[in-house]
Design an enzyme around this catalytic site. Structure first.
Site, PDB file in Angstrom:
ATOM      1  N   ARG A  52      -6.762   1.590 -10.342  1.00 45.64           N
ATOM      2  CA  ARG A  52      -6.082   2.079  -9.134  1.00 45.64           C
ATOM      3  C   ARG A  52      -4.957   3.049  -9.505  1.00 45.64           C
ATOM      4  NH1 ARG A  52      -3.632  -2.141  -4.840  1.00 45.64           N
ATOM      5  NH2 ARG A  52      -2.096  -2.383  -6.485  1.00 45.64           N
ATOM      6  N   ARG A 105       3.945  22.139 -11.485  1.00 41.64           N
ATOM      7  CA  ARG A 105       3.545  22.863 -12.708  1.00 41.64           C
ATOM      8  C   ARG A 105       4.722  23.031 -13.661  1.00 41.64           C
ATOM      9  NH1 ARG A 105       1.033  27.981  -9.750  1.00 41.64           N
ATOM     10  NH2 ARG A 105       3.101  27.713  -8.851  1.00 41.64           N
ATOM     11  N   LYS A 151      -0.821   4.720  -4.202  1.00 43.37           N
ATOM     12  CA  LYS A 151       0.355   3.873  -4.458  1.00 43.37           C
ATOM     13  C   LYS A 151       1.391   4.763  -5.150  1.00 43.37           C
ATOM     14  CE  LYS A 151       1.261  -0.874  -5.885  1.00 43.37           C
ATOM     15  NZ  LYS A 151       2.028  -1.239  -4.696  1.00 43.37           N
ATOM     16  N   GLU A 184      -0.872  -2.855   7.989  1.00 41.18           N
ATOM     17  CA  GLU A 184      -0.498  -3.817   6.942  1.00 41.18           C
ATOM     18  C   GLU A 184       0.987  -4.092   7.039  1.00 41.18           C
ATOM     19  OE1 GLU A 184      -0.999  -2.150   3.000  1.00 41.18           O
ATOM     20  OE2 GLU A 184      -0.408  -0.170   3.683  1.00 41.18           O
TER      21      GLU A 184
HETATM   22  N1  PMP Z   1       0.238  -2.949   0.822  1.00 42.24           N
HETATM   23  C1  PMP Z   1       1.284  -2.297   0.300  1.00 42.24           C
HETATM   24  C2  PMP Z   1       1.941  -1.226   1.086  1.00 42.24           C
HETATM   25  C3  PMP Z   1       1.734  -2.619  -0.994  1.00 42.24           C
HETATM   26  O1  PMP Z   1       2.765  -1.967  -1.539  1.00 42.24           O
HETATM   27  C4  PMP Z   1       1.084  -3.652  -1.718  1.00 42.24           C
HETATM   28  C5  PMP Z   1       1.514  -3.998  -3.120  1.00 42.24           C
HETATM   29  N2  PMP Z   1       2.802  -4.538  -3.186  1.00 42.24           N
HETATM   30  C6  PMP Z   1       0.028  -4.337  -1.106  1.00 42.24           C
HETATM   31  C7  PMP Z   1      -0.380  -3.932   0.159  1.00 42.24           C
HETATM   32  C8  PMP Z   1      -0.698  -5.430  -1.820  1.00 42.24           C
HETATM   33  O2  PMP Z   1      -1.478  -4.915  -2.856  1.00 42.24           O
HETATM   34  P1  PMP Z   1      -1.813  -5.738  -4.172  1.00 42.24           P
HETATM   35  O3  PMP Z   1      -2.523  -6.983  -3.728  1.00 42.24           O
HETATM   36  O4  PMP Z   1      -2.710  -4.840  -4.953  1.00 42.24           O
HETATM   37  O5  PMP Z   1      -0.540  -6.034  -4.852  1.00 42.24           O
END
Ligand code: PMP
Length: 290
Positions: A52, A105, A151, A184
């Site tokens: 990832r 760059r 991320k 989320e």
């Molecule tokens: N959503 C967000 C916005 C996150 O930053 C994270 C990780 N802290 C997650 C979901 C959960 O992802 P993971 O299970 O891969 O830690």
């Protein structure tokens, strides 16, 4: 022995672990990161996290100056250096040292940082009693601007949501997407259970493809518990039997109240407890030894 932090192949003490004020990670949040857990000497879902990280970097056209194998070695070396069997790892790759303009760059070489720390879970009490959350008004980023699947070091969208949660007196917030559907939480994915079926929003609702989310989906398939990735509304969450959040740091944490509505009977649910116990079994086997 104090904490040792890896920066570009060398170890530094906490006091000396510094990056330049010209690093675009600082100036612009231009970079990517991972949060990884280790359990009793195993790096949980190591390959998934490394993959990832490289996918996030690829999406922002950041060439990580080392192979995935060498990155995994750097993480292992940092863990061994710090003699930590159970820890939280923060893996960061910034665009590197540049000038004051945006132009990537101008940045010579990405900065690779590995920090290990103690696990940062919510207080144990919240795992037993369950978490209260609220919906907040900051919408989750849309794919067309900053895709939530990246991320990146630019977490202001989530921080604004977290500030709203704190202002409301709770620890976590439900973020909706621009269409008003559930996306989320600020640092965790969200799940609900209704009539024996587990639901979680699909990636296109604007969520990070969480690795803990993936582990829960795998556990459900393995245990033959029906699971659906479905677009959800707040109404669906209010009327669910159980709710929980997932994340590498949080693991699986039950939610018992949302926007002052009781979820189910207001106590952490039985199915959530089963998933938590299966998850803990998985953490003992699904990882890379260091
Ligand atoms: N959503 C967000 C916005 C996150 O930053 C994270 C990780 N802290 C997650 C979901 C959960 O992802 P993971 O299970 O891969 O830690």
């Amino acid at each position: 022995m104090g904490l040792k932090i890896y920066i570009n192949g060398k170890f530094y003490s906490k006091e000396d672990a510094k990056v330049s004020v010209f690093d675009h990670g600082l100036l612009y949040g231009d970079g990517v990161f991972e949060g990884i857990r280790t359990y009793d000497g195993l790096i949980f879902k190591c390959k998934e996290h490394i993959d990832r990280l490289y996918q996030s970097a690829h999406a922002i056209m950041l060439d990580i100056p080392m192979s995935k194998e060498n990155m995994t070695e750097a993480v292992k070396k940092t863990l061994r250096e710090n003699r930590m069997k159970d820890s939280y790892i923060r893996l960061v790759v910034t665009r590197g040292y540049g000038d004051l303009g945006l132009d990537p760059r101008k940045c010579g070489k990405p900065t690779v940082i590995v920090i290990t720390d103690k696990c940062k879970l919510y207080p144990q009490e919240l795992y037993e009693k369950g978490l209260e959350i609220v919906t907040i008004s900051t919408q989750r980023n849309i794919h067309e601007s900053v895709n939530p699947q990246i991320k990146s070091l630019n977490y202001l969208n989530n921080i604004l949501a977290k500030v709203e949660a704190i202002n409301a007196g709770v620890e976590e917030a439900v973020m909706l997407n621009s269409e008003g559907y559930v996306a989320e939480c600020t640092g965790d994915n969200i799940f609900m259970i209704k009539d024996g079926v587990i639901y979680t929003p699909p990636i296109h609702s604007g969520v990070l493809r969480g690795i803990t989310r993936g582990a829960v989906i795998d556990i459900a398939h393995l245990k033959e518990i029906p699971i659906k990735e479905e677009v959800l509304t707040r109404y669906d969450l209010f009327n669910s039997d159980e709710m929980f959040l997932t994340g590498s740091a949080a693991e699986i944490i039950p939610v018992v109240r949302m926007d002052r509505r009781k979820i189910g009977d207001g106590k952490p649910g039985k199915m959530t407890a089963k998933l938590i116990s299966e998850f803990h079994k998985l953490t003992k086997v699904d990882g890379v030894r260091f």
